[in-house]
Write a protein that holds these residues in place. Structure first.
Motif, short mmCIF file in Angstrom:
data_model
loop_
_atom_site.label_atom_id
_atom_site.label_comp_id
_atom_site.label_asym_id
_atom_site.label_seq_id
_atom_site.Cartn_x
_atom_site.Cartn_y
_atom_site.Cartn_z
N GLU A 111 -44.00 40.38 -42.59
CA GLU A 111 -45.27 41.09 -42.79
C GLU A 111 -46.41 40.44 -42.01
N GLU A 112 -46.33 39.12 -41.83
CA GLU A 112 -47.38 38.44 -41.06
C GLU A 112 -47.31 38.81 -39.58
N ILE A 113 -46.13 39.10 -39.08
CA ILE A 113 -46.02 39.60 -37.71
C ILE A 113 -46.49 41.06 -37.65
N ALA A 114 -46.09 41.84 -38.64
CA ALA A 114 -46.47 43.26 -38.67
C ALA A 114 -47.98 43.43 -38.76
N ASP A 115 -48.67 42.53 -39.44
CA ASP A 115 -50.13 42.62 -39.52
C ASP A 115 -50.76 42.58 -38.13
N LEU A 116 -50.24 41.72 -37.27
CA LEU A 116 -50.78 41.64 -35.91
C LEU A 116 -50.41 42.88 -35.11
N VAL A 117 -49.18 43.36 -35.28
CA VAL A 117 -48.78 44.59 -34.60
C VAL A 117 -49.71 45.74 -35.01
N SER A 118 -50.04 45.82 -36.29
CA SER A 118 -50.96 46.84 -36.78
C SER A 118 -52.32 46.73 -36.10
N PHE A 119 -52.83 45.50 -35.99
CA PHE A 119 -54.12 45.30 -35.34
C PHE A 119 -54.08 45.77 -33.88
N LEU A 120 -53.02 45.40 -33.16
CA LEU A 120 -52.91 45.80 -31.76
C LEU A 120 -52.74 47.30 -31.61
N ALA A 121 -52.06 47.92 -32.57
CA ALA A 121 -51.81 49.36 -32.49
C ALA A 121 -53.03 50.18 -32.86
N CYS A 122 -53.84 49.68 -33.78
CA CYS A 122 -54.89 50.51 -34.38
C CYS A 122 -56.32 50.11 -34.01
N ARG A 123 -56.55 48.82 -33.80
CA ARG A 123 -57.93 48.37 -33.69
C ARG A 123 -58.26 47.67 -32.39
N ALA A 124 -57.35 46.96 -31.81
CA ALA A 124 -57.64 46.22 -30.58
C ALA A 124 -57.92 47.19 -29.45
N SER A 125 -59.02 47.01 -28.76
CA SER A 125 -59.38 47.90 -27.65
C SER A 125 -59.66 47.16 -26.35
N TYR A 126 -59.72 45.82 -26.41
CA TYR A 126 -60.02 45.04 -25.21
C TYR A 126 -59.05 43.87 -25.08
N ILE A 127 -57.82 44.09 -25.54
CA ILE A 127 -56.76 43.09 -25.41
C ILE A 127 -55.60 43.76 -24.68
N SER A 128 -55.23 43.20 -23.53
CA SER A 128 -54.08 43.73 -22.80
C SER A 128 -53.54 42.65 -21.88
N GLY A 129 -52.23 42.69 -21.65
CA GLY A 129 -51.60 41.70 -20.80
C GLY A 129 -51.51 40.33 -21.43
N THR A 130 -51.56 40.28 -22.76
CA THR A 130 -51.68 39.01 -23.47
C THR A 130 -50.44 38.76 -24.33
N VAL A 131 -50.07 37.49 -24.45
CA VAL A 131 -49.02 37.06 -25.36
C VAL A 131 -49.70 36.33 -26.53
N ILE A 132 -49.56 36.87 -27.73
CA ILE A 132 -50.21 36.29 -28.91
C ILE A 132 -49.14 35.61 -29.76
N HIS A 133 -49.32 34.33 -30.00
CA HIS A 133 -48.34 33.54 -30.74
C HIS A 133 -48.68 33.55 -32.24
N VAL A 134 -47.65 33.75 -33.05
CA VAL A 134 -47.77 33.71 -34.51
C VAL A 134 -46.67 32.79 -35.01
N ASN A 135 -46.98 31.50 -35.14
CA ASN A 135 -45.90 30.54 -35.34
C ASN A 135 -46.25 29.37 -36.26
#
Length: 246
Positions: free
Chosen positions: A216-240
């Motif tokens: 779920e902690e990974i899915a939370d970030l996926v949700s943010f990128l899918a729904c709210r992020a508008s100025y993030i692209s070409g980026t690798v975001i680490h959740v570790n």
């Protein structure tokens, strides 16, 4: 008119288990109609996840087979007519050292990243029907950056996904299609649950937060990128949990 056809659509490969299942659930809650891609061994789990969603459908396809990807694309066109988000979450891990690994093992691992590339290529045409807008989210891994003994092809596959993210972002410049990678650390999924206790202890000792992450902690970030992020692209975001700083 079928009102579900007006909803945004998210396609999630490997969407019936582990991190993919968590992504299916959260994007459904976010208001997406979710297409769950799966293969035979996890059909039962995938159907269970589908039963938990407000609106969704199944897409059976082995990503190592281009013909099955073509059939999947035809099903998406028939069932959804659009795609707004693609989560490339499918993956396998063949754990052998370099001396034990065979060419067939290597090619099976490599076929998954090839399939992710080909599926993305085909789905881009459906993005373009939506006036060149969409989100592509690739699920890679911390081990694509740190390496991991006994997982050379797997680490190569995950590093390739991150390189794919950065290159595709540049190719799609100006089209409002954002491409990002999420690189999980060690997450509490069947893959880690099956590790020997001594290996788990060694992993936990290397994580500053002292625990495994949850799907779920990974899915939370996926949700943010899918729904709210508008100025993030070409980026690798680490959740570790602090294991690797990126």
């Amino acid at each position: 008119m079928n009102m579900s056809q007006d909803k945004p659509v998210a396609i999630i490969t490997g969407g019936g288990t582990g991190i993919g299942a968590a992504c299916s659930r959260i994007l459904s809650r976010d208001g997406f109609r979710v297409g769950i891609n799966y293969i035979d061994p996890v059909e039962e789990q995938s159907r269970q996840v589908l039963s938990e969603l407000e609106d969704g459908f199944l897409l059976k396809a082995d990503l190592s087979n281009p013909d099955e990807i073509e059939t999947m694309i035809a099903e998406i066109r028939e069932k959804a007519r659009r795609v707004d988000v693609l989560v490339n979450g499918a993956g396998i891990s063949i754990n052998k050292d370099i001396n034990s690994m065979t060419l067939d093992d290597f090619d099976l691992q490599r076929a998954i990243v090839r399939g992710s590339w080909y599926l993305t290529k085909r789905i881009l045409r459906l993005f373009m029907l939506r006036k060149n807008s969409g989100r592509i989210i690739n699920i890679s891994s911390v081990v694509g950056h740190t390496g991991n003994s006994g997982q050379i092809p797997y680490t190569m596959e995950k590093a390739a996904l991150d390189a794919f993210t950065k290159s595709l972002c540049k190719e799609l410049a100006g089209r409002n299609i954002l491409v990002n990678s999420v690189a999980p650390g060690f997450i509490d999924t069947p893959m880690t649950q099956n590790l020997p206790d001594e290996v788990k202890s060694r992993i936990l000792g290397s994580i500053p937060l002292g625990r495994l992450g949850s799907p779920e902690e990974i899915a939370d970030l996926v949700s943010f990128l899918a729904c709210r992020a508008s100025y993030i692209s070409g980026t690798v975001i680490h959740v570790n949990g602090g294991l690797y700083g990126g």
